[in-house]
Design a protein around this motif. Structure first.
Motif, PDB file in Angstrom:
ATOM      1  N   ILE A 178       0.854  -1.334  -0.129  1.00  0.00           N
ATOM      2  CA  ILE A 178       0.071  -0.182  -0.058  1.00  0.00           C
ATOM      3  C   ILE A 178       1.093   1.443   0.080  1.00  0.00           C
ATOM      4  CG2 ILE A 178      -1.674   1.184   1.511  1.00  0.00           C
ATOM      5  CD1 ILE A 178      -2.878  -1.539   2.514  1.00  0.00           C
ATOM      6  N   SER A 179       2.042   1.331   0.690  1.00  0.00           N
ATOM      7  CA  SER A 179       2.842   2.457   0.906  1.00  0.00           C
ATOM      8  C   SER A 179       3.352   2.840  -0.481  1.00  0.00           C
ATOM      9  CB  SER A 179       4.046   2.224   1.940  1.00  0.00           C
ATOM     10  OG  SER A 179       3.423   2.108   3.133  1.00  0.00           O
ATOM     11  N   LYS A 180       3.995   1.618  -1.183  1.00  0.00           N
ATOM     12  CA  LYS A 180       4.586   1.855  -2.439  1.00  0.00           C
ATOM     13  C   LYS A 180       3.503   2.443  -3.319  1.00  0.00           C
ATOM     14  CE  LYS A 180       8.057  -1.595  -1.891  1.00  0.00           C
ATOM     15  NZ  LYS A 180       8.444  -2.849  -2.401  1.00  0.00           N
ATOM     16  N   GLU A 181       2.438   2.075  -3.168  1.00  0.00           N
ATOM     17  CA  GLU A 181       1.377   2.413  -4.272  1.00  0.00           C
ATOM     18  C   GLU A 181       0.810   3.986  -3.881  1.00  0.00           C
ATOM     19  OE1 GLU A 181      -0.473   1.225  -6.828  1.00  0.00           O
ATOM     20  OE2 GLU A 181       0.851  -0.624  -6.664  1.00  0.00           O
ATOM     21  N   VAL A 182       0.754   4.199  -2.579  1.00  0.00           N
ATOM     22  CA  VAL A 182       0.580   5.756  -2.202  1.00  0.00           C
ATOM     23  C   VAL A 182       1.654   6.455  -2.847  1.00  0.00           C
ATOM     24  CG1 VAL A 182       0.483   7.200  -0.081  1.00  0.00           C
ATOM     25  CG2 VAL A 182      -0.792   4.984  -0.360  1.00  0.00           C
ATOM     26  N   MET A 183       3.088   6.279  -2.706  1.00  0.00           N
ATOM     27  CA  MET A 183       3.995   7.396  -3.148  1.00  0.00           C
ATOM     28  C   MET A 183       3.712   7.419  -4.624  1.00  0.00           C
ATOM     29  SD  MET A 183       5.931   7.789  -0.692  1.00  0.00           S
ATOM     30  CE  MET A 183       4.894   7.269   0.848  1.00  0.00           C
ATOM     31  N   ASN A 184       3.162   6.653  -5.289  1.00  0.00           N
ATOM     32  CA  ASN A 184       2.789   6.967  -6.543  1.00  0.00           C
ATOM     33  C   ASN A 184       1.733   7.848  -7.186  1.00  0.00           C
ATOM     34  OD1 ASN A 184       5.257   5.530  -7.791  1.00  0.00           O
ATOM     35  ND2 ASN A 184       4.078   3.703  -7.617  1.00  0.00           N
ATOM     36  N   LEU A 185       0.715   8.139  -6.165  1.00  0.00           N
ATOM     37  CA  LEU A 185      -0.261   8.975  -6.321  1.00  0.00           C
ATOM     38  C   LEU A 185       0.220  10.369  -6.505  1.00  0.00           C
ATOM     39  CD1 LEU A 185      -2.543   7.689  -3.018  1.00  0.00           C
ATOM     40  CD2 LEU A 185      -2.876   7.198  -5.847  1.00  0.00           C
ATOM     41  N   PRO A 186      -0.734  11.302  -7.110  1.00  0.00           N
ATOM     42  CA  PRO A 186      -0.706  12.522  -7.176  1.00  0.00           C
ATOM     43  C   PRO A 186      -0.517  13.237  -5.827  1.00  0.00           C
ATOM     44  CG  PRO A 186      -2.268  11.787  -8.808  1.00  0.00           C
ATOM     45  CD  PRO A 186      -1.847  10.642  -8.098  1.00  0.00           C
ATOM     46  N   GLN A 187       0.057  14.386  -5.721  1.00  0.00           N
ATOM     47  CA  GLN A 187       0.094  15.064  -4.411  1.00  0.00           C
ATOM     48  C   GLN A 187      -1.443  15.299  -3.856  1.00  0.00           C
ATOM     49  OE1 GLN A 187       2.025  18.624  -4.411  1.00  0.00           O
ATOM     50  NE2 GLN A 187       1.864  18.975  -2.193  1.00  0.00           N
ATOM     51  N   GLU A 188      -2.280  15.630  -4.738  1.00  0.00           N
ATOM     52  CA  GLU A 188      -3.650  16.075  -4.265  1.00  0.00           C
ATOM     53  C   GLU A 188      -4.278  14.709  -3.705  1.00  0.00           C
ATOM     54  OE1 GLU A 188      -2.718  16.544  -7.688  1.00  0.00           O
ATOM     55  OE2 GLU A 188      -2.111  18.603  -7.131  1.00  0.00           O
ATOM     56  N   GLU A 189      -3.962  13.556  -4.072  1.00  0.00           N
ATOM     57  CA  GLU A 189      -4.707  12.236  -3.650  1.00  0.00           C
ATOM     58  C   GLU A 189      -4.063  11.782  -2.597  1.00  0.00           C
ATOM     59  OE1 GLU A 189      -5.083   9.074  -6.598  1.00  0.00           O
ATOM     60  OE2 GLU A 189      -5.936  10.367  -8.093  1.00  0.00           O
ATOM     61  N   LYS A 190      -2.762  12.350  -2.282  1.00  0.00           N
ATOM     62  CA  LYS A 190      -2.107  11.920  -1.259  1.00  0.00           C
ATOM     63  C   LYS A 190      -2.653  12.693   0.050  1.00  0.00           C
ATOM     64  CE  LYS A 190       2.397  10.841  -3.135  1.00  0.00           C
ATOM     65  NZ  LYS A 190       3.810  11.129  -3.282  1.00  0.00           N
ATOM     66  N   ILE A 191      -2.874  14.037  -0.104  1.00  0.00           N
ATOM     67  CA  ILE A 191      -3.263  14.831   0.983  1.00  0.00           C
ATOM     68  C   ILE A 191      -4.958  14.332   1.149  1.00  0.00           C
ATOM     69  CG2 ILE A 191      -4.461  17.154   1.132  1.00  0.00           C
ATOM     70  CD1 ILE A 191      -2.093  18.111  -0.438  1.00  0.00           C
TER      71      ILE A 191
END
Length: 99
Positions: free
Chosen positions: A28-41
């Motif tokens: 999950i962490s690896k996938e999250v790192m690939n998200l655009p900044q807005e989606e991470k927020i």
């Protein structure tokens, strides 16, 4: 879940990763790192909302902070803490934000 649990969990974090990360959390962490900044927020806000259910009294919170402060002071005094120059950290943070 209590503030003490969160503080203890924070001890397991090293340079943005968990030392004892489960395979699922690692994926999950690896996938999250690939998200655009807005989606991470959005994800961070969602997780924070979930954690808002944690109920601690002001006394428990203050005690937890006092313990955390003492733990950090002890680490510095025992030369076990890795210290960083504040100006250098801010420069690196600004450089990251500019990217």
């Amino acid at each position: 879940m209590t503030l003490n649990y969160l503080l203890e969990t924070a001890d397991n974090i090293s340079y943005g990763t968990f030392n004892n990360m489960s395979p699922l959390l690692e994926k999950i962490s690896k996938e999250v790192m690939n998200l655009p900044q807005e989606e991470k927020i959005s994800l961070v806000n969602l997780l924070l909302e979930d954690l808002d259910g944690i109920e601690d009294s002001e006394e428990e919170i203050q005690q937890a902070w006092d313990e955390e402060i003492q733990r950090r002071v002890d680490l510095v005094k025992s030369d076990k803490a890795q210290l960083f120059d504040g100006e250098e950290v801010l420069k690196e943070a600004r450089d990251i934000i500019k990217k």
